[in-house]
Design an enzyme around this catalytic site. Sequence first.
Site, PDB file in Angstrom:
ATOM      1  N   HIS A 273      -7.496   8.143  -9.446  1.00  0.00           N
ATOM      2  CA  HIS A 273      -8.389   9.287  -9.312  1.00  0.00           C
ATOM      3  C   HIS A 273      -7.613  10.589  -9.208  1.00  0.00           C
ATOM      4  CE1 HIS A 273     -11.452   6.344  -7.363  1.00  0.00           C
ATOM      5  NE2 HIS A 273     -11.617   6.406  -8.667  1.00  0.00           N
ATOM      6  N   ALA A 297     -13.342   4.573  15.115  1.00  0.00           N
ATOM      7  CA  ALA A 297     -13.704   3.645  14.039  1.00  0.00           C
ATOM      8  C   ALA A 297     -12.870   2.370  14.163  1.00  0.00           C
ATOM      9  CB  ALA A 297     -13.465   4.298  12.677  1.00  0.00           C
ATOM     10  N   VAL A 299     -10.508   0.120  12.499  1.00  0.00           N
ATOM     11  CA  VAL A 299      -9.590   0.212  11.371  1.00  0.00           C
ATOM     12  C   VAL A 299      -8.641  -0.964  11.423  1.00  0.00           C
ATOM     13  CG1 VAL A 299      -7.868   1.619  10.179  1.00  0.00           C
ATOM     14  CG2 VAL A 299      -9.748   2.733  11.399  1.00  0.00           C
ATOM     15  N   THR A 301      -5.440  -3.568  10.269  1.00  0.00           N
ATOM     16  CA  THR A 301      -4.013  -3.297  10.051  1.00  0.00           C
ATOM     17  C   THR A 301      -3.651  -3.286   8.572  1.00  0.00           C
ATOM     18  OG1 THR A 301      -3.584  -5.664  10.298  1.00  0.00           O
ATOM     19  CG2 THR A 301      -3.349  -4.268  12.277  1.00  0.00           C
TER      20      THR A 301
END
Length: 608
Positions: A273, A297, A299, A301
């Site tokens: 992108h 949040a 998250v 590893t």
Amino acid sequence: MATGQLFSKTTQALFYNYKQLPIQRMLDFDFLCGRETPSVAGIINPGSEGFQKLFFGQEEIAIPVHSAIEAACAAHPKADVFINFASFRSAAASSMAALKQPTIKVVAIIAEGVPESDAKQLIAYAKANNKVVIGPATVGGIQAGAFKIGDTAGTIDNIIQCKLYRPGSVGFVSKSGGMSNELYNTVARVTDGIYEGIAIGGDVFPGSTLSDHVLRFNNIPQVKMIVVLGELGGRDEYSLVEALKQGKISKPVVAWVSGTCATLFKSEVQFGHAGAKSGGEMESAQAKNEALREAGAVVPTSFEAFEGAIKEAFEKLAEAGKISQVKEVKPPQIPEDLSSAIKSGKVRAPTHIISTISDDRGEEPMYAGVPMSSIVEQGLGVGDVISLLWFKRSLPRYCTRFIEICVMLCADHGPCVSGAHNTIVTARAGKDLVSSLVSGLLTIGPRFGGAIDDAARYFKDAYDKGLTPYEFVESMKKKGIRVPGIGHRIKRGDNRDKRVELLQLFARTNFPSVKYMEYAVEVETYTLSKANNLVLNVDGAIGSLFLDLLAGSGMFTKQEIDEIVGIGYLNGLFVLARSIGLIGHTFDQKRLKQPLYRHPWEDVLYTK
């Protein structure tokens, strides 16, 4: 930016720049979800109007096609989603035109590479007018069991596997459309499925952000948890970090930012992108993941642990009684298109047309099995092409040369013959080329140029039966039939048609046998004894000589020769040849700017 749900089971869209496959996928998804009405209300194709036929389940439907955005919006006021499949060159202008329509609430821009200045203008206008832009560079979005944009979620098989035909409890947002498909599958494996999924697009300036959609999901009661997939580059994820820190999001958020491998490269790397390019430490995947983790949040590893983290968060909600069990439904079977069913060997269907003379399915067209390039490389001519397309074989050069001579000699016979006259009158009436040509061709028949087949047929029958010229001519007289190929309005026994002489000379020089032509000459000798204008005309010459060509070449059976004469091949030569002249007369009249023709009254006998 909208604060709640964007789509429902009654949402309808306008599709800009017709693309058959994504529209059909939308309609198949509609059928799969049990929608009562198609989600595509209309198609906008600049410069075109009418209808496009597509399938809604087993039923074939006609979707209106409009040439302008304004007209489409006026015709379909309930359609509030604009799906833009325009190229990056024109996507911004058409998207802005859609945003300015009061009925449009959501614009999805599929194109990648929309100029950044244009994208900023679209974003500013959308925010000022409380509208939503998804993209640019997006695959779109989906509300499970209700509505999807274009190619979102891919094939029907993938949609069924991801259980997107009915709503789940997970709100999902990503930058990547391709990774969205992967995550839809992941979410379906470890939760009750997606409620809504959005791919905001991979360009540097997306029309809406990750946090925009996460905040929306937080306001949708049916969404119980949120999954976010970001990527390195840009700072969009930090707006989500701030929203989490400020307590604006009350639902569990499981997030991962892709691109952690970027640190393994010595220099900056572009990851697909336009926006996936780290511009500093804060834009790295590691920094974003850490910030999201610190903001609350979940998250993992690594990306490999992402699925497990989603599963764990969902199970906690289920144990806490916050997840209502989703009622599983069996989706209906989508009827398979005939073309794909035939290709897979599931069905067989009769063809509607048989063709044995040409084939355009390969790299180049084939004429009777001969590649077009081979025709050019061998220096073959129009006669050779006619031999392939009409007779399905390569005739000897003297045969194809004879065909070419016939075409040249019969191309025109002046402006006074009926065919040319009709064409001239039509051209002067201001009609187009095809109309003028056809008006002349329609005069071809037994009295004008159409006697070649009859001449060949009668000469062949008489010769094969062993009739003398006297017996042949007198038998025709008794039947009240003029001998085709004999007689001319102008030429006489002492003023022969030069075209006939040229054809006879060529045949005597090149043909193995001219028995039919010699028979026609004998018939002419007898008819001239009766009247000086009963000469062998060009129809009779071509008809008799073509019999010699077919019989003498040794390449046709008796049955094939009879069939060729019976079908009308020989008259085809005159039609082909005279078309050249009639086209010439059309161009001549138009070049001369001749006025409408009116026949002079003094040339008409008025009588009672």
